[in-house]
Motif scaffolding. Structure first.
Motif, PDB file in Angstrom:
ATOM      1  N   VAL A 151      47.677  38.132  44.652  1.00 57.39           N
ATOM      2  CA  VAL A 151      46.880  37.870  43.340  1.00 57.39           C
ATOM      3  C   VAL A 151      45.430  38.421  43.419  1.00 57.39           C
ATOM      4  O   VAL A 151      44.642  37.871  44.459  1.00 57.39           O
ATOM      5  N   ILE A 152      44.806  39.212  42.683  1.00 54.25           N
ATOM      6  CA  ILE A 152      43.454  39.691  42.655  1.00 54.25           C
ATOM      7  C   ILE A 152      42.749  39.556  41.628  1.00 54.25           C
ATOM      8  O   ILE A 152      43.163  39.690  40.442  1.00 54.25           O
ATOM      9  N   ILE A 153      41.476  39.091  41.699  1.00 57.21           N
ATOM     10  CA  ILE A 153      40.612  38.977  40.404  1.00 57.21           C
ATOM     11  C   ILE A 153      39.273  39.591  41.008  1.00 57.21           C
ATOM     12  O   ILE A 153      38.824  39.842  41.939  1.00 57.21           O
ATOM     13  N   THR A 154      38.411  39.882  40.073  1.00 58.45           N
ATOM     14  CA  THR A 154      37.097  40.573  40.384  1.00 58.45           C
ATOM     15  C   THR A 154      36.064  39.390  40.394  1.00 58.45           C
ATOM     16  O   THR A 154      36.314  38.349  39.934  1.00 58.45           O
ATOM     17  N   GLU A 155      34.883  39.821  40.907  1.00 57.96           N
ATOM     18  CA  GLU A 155      33.686  38.697  40.980  1.00 57.96           C
ATOM     19  C   GLU A 155      33.297  38.328  39.531  1.00 57.96           C
ATOM     20  O   GLU A 155      33.152  37.342  39.301  1.00 57.96           O
ATOM     21  N   GLY A 197      34.868  40.871  31.961  1.00 52.46           N
ATOM     22  CA  GLY A 197      35.997  40.616  32.898  1.00 52.46           C
ATOM     23  C   GLY A 197      37.156  41.524  32.783  1.00 52.46           C
ATOM     24  O   GLY A 197      37.744  42.206  33.658  1.00 52.46           O
ATOM     25  N   GLU A 198      37.485  41.966  31.458  1.00 47.01           N
ATOM     26  CA  GLU A 198      38.678  42.974  31.310  1.00 47.01           C
ATOM     27  C   GLU A 198      38.117  44.104  31.685  1.00 47.01           C
ATOM     28  O   GLU A 198      39.056  45.119  32.456  1.00 47.01           O
ATOM     29  N   ALA A 199      36.992  44.719  31.537  1.00 44.82           N
ATOM     30  CA  ALA A 199      36.416  46.090  32.141  1.00 44.82           C
ATOM     31  C   ALA A 199      36.561  46.045  33.661  1.00 44.82           C
ATOM     32  O   ALA A 199      36.919  47.297  34.207  1.00 44.82           O
ATOM     33  N   SER A 200      36.201  44.876  34.387  1.00 44.81           N
ATOM     34  CA  SER A 200      36.361  44.770  35.829  1.00 44.81           C
ATOM     35  C   SER A 200      37.575  44.796  36.275  1.00 44.81           C
ATOM     36  O   SER A 200      37.837  45.448  37.363  1.00 44.81           O
ATOM     37  N   ILE A 254      46.666  41.932  39.310  1.00 47.36           N
ATOM     38  CA  ILE A 254      45.428  42.104  39.098  1.00 47.36           C
ATOM     39  C   ILE A 254      44.918  40.866  37.779  1.00 47.36           C
ATOM     40  O   ILE A 254      45.604  41.427  36.644  1.00 47.36           O
ATOM     41  N   SER A 255      44.358  40.131  37.628  1.00 41.88           N
ATOM     42  CA  SER A 255      44.467  39.162  36.466  1.00 41.88           C
ATOM     43  C   SER A 255      43.109  39.249  35.871  1.00 41.88           C
ATOM     44  O   SER A 255      42.008  39.321  36.497  1.00 41.88           O
ATOM     45  N   ASP A 256      43.107  39.181  34.809  1.00 44.40           N
ATOM     46  CA  ASP A 256      41.934  39.094  33.784  1.00 44.40           C
ATOM     47  C   ASP A 256      41.647  37.326  33.611  1.00 44.40           C
ATOM     48  O   ASP A 256      42.469  36.831  34.138  1.00 44.40           O
ATOM     49  N   THR A 257      40.412  37.058  33.276  1.00 41.45           N
ATOM     50  CA  THR A 257      40.238  35.685  33.127  1.00 41.45           C
ATOM     51  C   THR A 257      41.096  34.910  31.886  1.00 41.45           C
ATOM     52  O   THR A 257      41.405  33.577  32.381  1.00 41.45           O
ATOM     53  N   SER A 258      41.723  35.344  30.957  1.00 39.10           N
ATOM     54  CA  SER A 258      42.540  34.480  29.987  1.00 39.10           C
ATOM     55  C   SER A 258      43.586  33.864  30.857  1.00 39.10           C
ATOM     56  O   SER A 258      43.956  32.859  30.700  1.00 39.10           O
ATOM     57  N   CYS A 259      44.270  34.624  31.650  1.00 32.83           N
ATOM     58  CA  CYS A 259      45.416  34.055  32.189  1.00 32.83           C
ATOM     59  C   CYS A 259      45.090  32.920  33.251  1.00 32.83           C
ATOM     60  O   CYS A 259      45.882  31.951  33.267  1.00 32.83           O
ATOM     61  N   ALA A 273      34.122  44.628  41.986  1.00 34.85           N
ATOM     62  CA  ALA A 273      34.597  45.705  41.135  1.00 34.85           C
ATOM     63  C   ALA A 273      33.512  46.209  40.175  1.00 34.85           C
ATOM     64  O   ALA A 273      33.699  45.489  39.090  1.00 34.85           O
ATOM     65  N   PRO A 274      33.030  47.163  40.224  1.00 39.25           N
ATOM     66  CA  PRO A 274      32.238  47.698  39.000  1.00 39.25           C
ATOM     67  C   PRO A 274      33.329  48.058  37.933  1.00 39.25           C
ATOM     68  O   PRO A 274      33.925  48.634  38.050  1.00 39.25           O
ATOM     69  N   PRO A 275      32.428  47.790  36.868  1.00 38.88           N
ATOM     70  CA  PRO A 275      33.368  48.452  35.608  1.00 38.88           C
ATOM     71  C   PRO A 275      33.627  49.991  35.677  1.00 38.88           C
ATOM     72  O   PRO A 275      32.753  50.762  36.106  1.00 38.88           O
ATOM     73  N   PRO A 276      34.686  50.246  35.408  1.00 41.22           N
ATOM     74  CA  PRO A 276      35.214  51.994  35.908  1.00 41.22           C
ATOM     75  C   PRO A 276      34.383  53.309  34.831  1.00 41.22           C
ATOM     76  O   PRO A 276      34.201  54.176  35.330  1.00 41.22           O
ATOM     77  N   PHE A 277      33.946  52.580  33.966  1.00 42.98           N
ATOM     78  CA  PHE A 277      33.324  53.942  33.117  1.00 42.98           C
ATOM     79  C   PHE A 277      32.023  53.329  32.298  1.00 42.98           C
ATOM     80  O   PHE A 277      31.462  53.880  31.544  1.00 42.98           O
ATOM     81  N   GLY A 278      30.976  52.669  33.196  1.00 44.44           N
ATOM     82  CA  GLY A 278      29.799  52.428  33.068  1.00 44.44           C
ATOM     83  C   GLY A 278      29.805  51.530  31.632  1.00 44.44           C
ATOM     84  O   GLY A 278      30.597  50.797  31.520  1.00 44.44           O
ATOM     85  N   HIS A 279      28.821  51.733  30.930  1.00 44.88           N
ATOM     86  CA  HIS A 279      28.352  51.190  29.574  1.00 44.88           C
ATOM     87  C   HIS A 279      29.441  51.463  28.458  1.00 44.88           C
ATOM     88  O   HIS A 279      29.511  50.575  27.653  1.00 44.88           O
ATOM     89  N   SER A 280      30.031  52.548  28.536  1.00 40.84           N
ATOM     90  CA  SER A 280      30.884  52.917  27.117  1.00 40.84           C
ATOM     91  C   SER A 280      32.039  51.883  27.193  1.00 40.84           C
ATOM     92  O   SER A 280      32.379  51.430  26.057  1.00 40.84           O
ATOM     93  N   ILE A 281      32.617  51.581  28.344  1.00 36.10           N
ATOM     94  CA  ILE A 281      33.922  50.659  28.179  1.00 36.10           C
ATOM     95  C   ILE A 281      33.246  49.158  27.840  1.00 36.10           C
ATOM     96  O   ILE A 281      33.945  48.526  27.033  1.00 36.10           O
ATOM     97  N   LEU A 282      32.102  48.816  28.380  1.00 38.19           N
ATOM     98  CA  LEU A 282      31.626  47.427  27.962  1.00 38.19           C
ATOM     99  C   LEU A 282      31.414  47.149  26.394  1.00 38.19           C
ATOM    100  O   LEU A 282      31.440  46.413  25.871  1.00 38.19           O
ATOM    101  N   GLU A 283      31.309  48.400  25.560  1.00 36.22           N
ATOM    102  CA  GLU A 283      31.101  48.178  24.171  1.00 36.22           C
ATOM    103  C   GLU A 283      32.443  47.715  23.511  1.00 36.22           C
ATOM    104  O   GLU A 283      32.479  47.307  22.443  1.00 36.22           O
ATOM    105  N   THR A 284      33.760  48.026  24.318  1.00 36.86           N
ATOM    106  CA  THR A 284      34.890  47.782  23.693  1.00 36.86           C
ATOM    107  C   THR A 284      35.362  46.517  24.388  1.00 36.86           C
ATOM    108  O   THR A 284      35.984  45.773  23.432  1.00 36.86           O
ATOM    109  N   LEU A 285      35.253  46.127  25.689  1.00 39.19           N
ATOM    110  CA  LEU A 285      35.751  45.159  26.261  1.00 39.19           C
ATOM    111  C   LEU A 285      34.797  44.375  26.989  1.00 39.19           C
ATOM    112  O   LEU A 285      33.485  44.679  27.180  1.00 39.19           O
TER     113      LEU A 285
END
Length: 151
Positions: free
Chosen positions: A31-35, A69-72, A6-11, A54-66
Protein backbone atom coordinates in the motif's frame (compact mmCIF):
# COMPACT_ATOMS: atom_id res chain seq x y z
CA UNK A 1 -6.34 -8.09 -8.31
CA UNK A 2 -3.19 -6.03 -8.21
CA UNK A 3 -0.58 -6.57 -5.55
CA UNK A 4 0.16 -2.83 -5.30
CA UNK A 5 -2.43 -0.26 -4.34
CA UNK A 6 -1.91 3.49 -4.35
CA UNK A 7 -4.42 5.31 -2.21
CA UNK A 8 -5.79 8.81 -2.19
CA UNK A 9 -6.73 10.42 1.10
CA UNK A 10 -10.47 9.68 1.11
CA UNK A 11 -10.05 5.92 1.49
CA UNK A 12 -7.62 6.36 4.38
CA UNK A 13 -9.95 8.80 6.12
CA UNK A 14 -12.96 6.53 5.63
CA UNK A 15 -11.25 3.41 6.95
CA UNK A 16 -9.57 5.31 9.80
CA UNK A 17 -12.97 6.58 10.96
CA UNK A 18 -14.20 3.01 11.39
CA UNK A 19 -10.84 1.69 12.63
CA UNK A 20 -10.38 -0.63 9.63
CA UNK A 21 -7.21 0.45 7.84
CA UNK A 22 -6.21 -3.20 8.26
CA UNK A 23 -8.50 -4.10 5.35
CA UNK A 24 -5.96 -2.59 2.96
CA UNK A 25 -3.08 -4.48 4.55
CA UNK A 26 -4.95 -7.79 4.37
CA UNK A 27 -5.98 -7.31 0.74
CA UNK A 28 -2.85 -5.93 -0.89
CA UNK A 29 0.81 -6.84 -0.81
CA UNK A 30 1.88 -3.20 -0.87
CA UNK A 31 0.00 0.00 0.00
CA UNK A 32 1.54 3.27 -1.17
CA UNK A 33 0.56 6.85 -0.41
CA UNK A 34 2.31 10.10 -1.22
CA UNK A 35 3.63 12.69 1.20
CA UNK A 36 0.79 14.97 0.07
CA UNK A 37 -1.80 12.32 0.95
CA UNK A 38 -0.13 11.78 4.33
CA UNK A 39 -0.33 15.51 4.99
CA UNK A 40 -4.04 15.65 4.02
CA UNK A 41 -4.77 12.53 6.09
CA UNK A 42 -3.39 14.17 9.22
CA UNK A 43 -2.72 10.99 11.22
CA UNK A 44 0.30 8.76 11.59
CA UNK A 45 0.06 5.77 9.28
CA UNK A 46 1.01 2.21 10.16
CA UNK A 47 4.48 1.11 9.11
CA UNK A 48 3.08 -1.18 6.40
CA UNK A 49 1.88 1.86 4.43
CA UNK A 50 4.76 3.14 2.33
CA UNK A 51 5.00 6.91 1.95
CA UNK A 52 6.64 8.11 -1.24
CA UNK A 53 7.57 11.51 -2.53
CA UNK A 54 5.63 12.22 -5.69
CA UNK A 55 5.27 15.59 -7.38
CA UNK A 56 2.02 16.13 -9.25
CA UNK A 57 2.50 14.76 -12.78
CA UNK A 58 1.33 17.73 -14.83
CA UNK A 59 2.44 20.82 -12.98
CA UNK A 60 -0.17 23.40 -12.15
CA UNK A 61 -2.80 22.46 -14.77
CA UNK A 62 -3.89 19.27 -13.02
CA UNK A 63 -4.14 21.11 -9.69
CA UNK A 64 -6.85 23.31 -11.19
CA UNK A 65 -8.97 20.18 -11.58
CA UNK A 66 -7.85 17.98 -8.68
CA UNK A 67 -6.76 18.49 -5.11
CA UNK A 68 -3.12 17.97 -4.23
CA UNK A 69 -3.63 14.47 -2.80
CA UNK A 70 -5.44 13.19 -5.89
CA UNK A 71 -2.94 14.79 -8.25
CA UNK A 72 0.03 13.41 -6.34
CA UNK A 73 -1.49 9.90 -6.24
CA UNK A 74 -1.67 9.77 -10.01
CA UNK A 75 2.09 10.23 -10.34
CA UNK A 76 3.21 6.96 -8.68
CA UNK A 77 0.33 5.11 -10.35
CA UNK A 78 1.68 6.17 -13.73
CA UNK A 79 5.13 4.93 -12.73
CA UNK A 80 4.02 1.61 -11.18
CA UNK A 81 2.80 -0.84 -13.83
CA UNK A 82 0.03 -3.13 -12.63
CA UNK A 83 -0.91 -0.94 -9.68
CA UNK A 84 -4.45 0.11 -8.85
CA UNK A 85 -5.32 3.61 -7.70
CA UNK A 86 -8.01 4.11 -5.05
CA UNK A 87 -9.93 7.28 -5.93
CA UNK A 88 -13.43 8.26 -4.90
CA UNK A 89 -13.92 11.75 -6.32
CA UNK A 90 -15.49 11.87 -9.78
CA UNK A 91 -13.03 14.42 -11.23
CA UNK A 92 -10.01 12.41 -10.09
CA UNK A 93 -11.50 9.19 -11.44
CA UNK A 94 -12.05 10.79 -14.84
CA UNK A 95 -8.49 12.13 -15.06
CA UNK A 96 -7.03 8.77 -13.97
CA UNK A 97 -9.24 6.83 -16.40
CA UNK A 98 -8.31 9.17 -19.25
CA UNK A 99 -4.66 8.41 -18.45
CA UNK A 100 -5.33 4.68 -18.71
CA UNK A 101 -4.94 3.97 -15.00
CA UNK A 102 -6.87 1.21 -13.27
CA UNK A 103 -8.98 2.65 -10.47
CA UNK A 104 -11.19 1.38 -7.69
CA UNK A 105 -13.31 3.17 -5.13
CA UNK A 106 -13.21 2.80 -1.37
CA UNK A 107 -16.46 0.88 -1.18
CA UNK A 108 -15.53 -1.50 -4.01
CA UNK A 109 -12.53 -2.43 -1.86
CA UNK A 110 -15.11 -3.68 0.65
CA UNK A 111 -16.49 -6.11 -1.92
CA UNK A 112 -12.98 -7.50 -2.43
CA UNK A 113 -12.60 -7.77 1.34
CA UNK A 114 -15.83 -9.74 1.61
CA UNK A 115 -14.78 -12.04 -1.24
CA UNK A 116 -11.52 -12.75 0.66
CA UNK A 117 -13.47 -13.24 3.92
CA UNK A 118 -11.75 -10.30 5.59
CA UNK A 119 -15.13 -8.80 6.45
CA UNK A 120 -18.44 -10.63 6.82
CA UNK A 121 -20.70 -7.96 5.32
CA UNK A 122 -20.37 -5.09 2.87
CA UNK A 123 -23.64 -3.59 4.13
CA UNK A 124 -22.36 -3.50 7.70
CA UNK A 125 -19.21 -1.65 6.64
CA UNK A 126 -21.14 0.80 4.42
CA UNK A 127 -23.51 1.48 7.33
CA UNK A 128 -20.54 2.16 9.62
CA UNK A 129 -19.01 4.51 7.06
CA UNK A 130 -22.34 6.32 6.68
CA UNK A 131 -22.58 6.73 10.46
CA UNK A 132 -19.17 8.41 10.32
CA UNK A 133 -20.31 10.92 7.68
CA UNK A 134 -18.69 9.24 4.69
CA UNK A 135 -21.02 9.69 1.72
CA UNK A 136 -21.47 7.47 -1.30
CA UNK A 137 -23.72 7.51 -4.32
CA UNK A 138 -26.92 5.63 -3.53
CA UNK A 139 -26.75 3.99 -6.95
CA UNK A 140 -23.16 2.80 -6.38
CA UNK A 141 -24.02 1.38 -2.96
CA UNK A 142 -27.12 -0.38 -4.30
CA UNK A 143 -25.11 -1.95 -7.15
CA UNK A 144 -22.33 -3.00 -4.77
CA UNK A 145 -24.81 -4.65 -2.40
CA UNK A 146 -26.31 -6.55 -5.32
CA UNK A 147 -22.84 -7.78 -6.30
CA UNK A 148 -22.17 -8.76 -2.67
CA UNK A 149 -25.43 -10.72 -2.51
CA UNK A 150 -26.73 -8.41 0.21
CA UNK A 151 -29.46 -6.51 -1.65
Amino acid sequence: MAEIIISDTSCLIAYQRIDRLDILQKLFHEVIITEQVLSEFGYAVPEWIKVKSAPPPFGHSILETLDLGEASSISPALKTPGSILILDERKGRKVATDLGLEIIGSIRVLLLAKDKKIIPSVREMVDQLSEHKFRFSTHVVRQLLIEAGEA
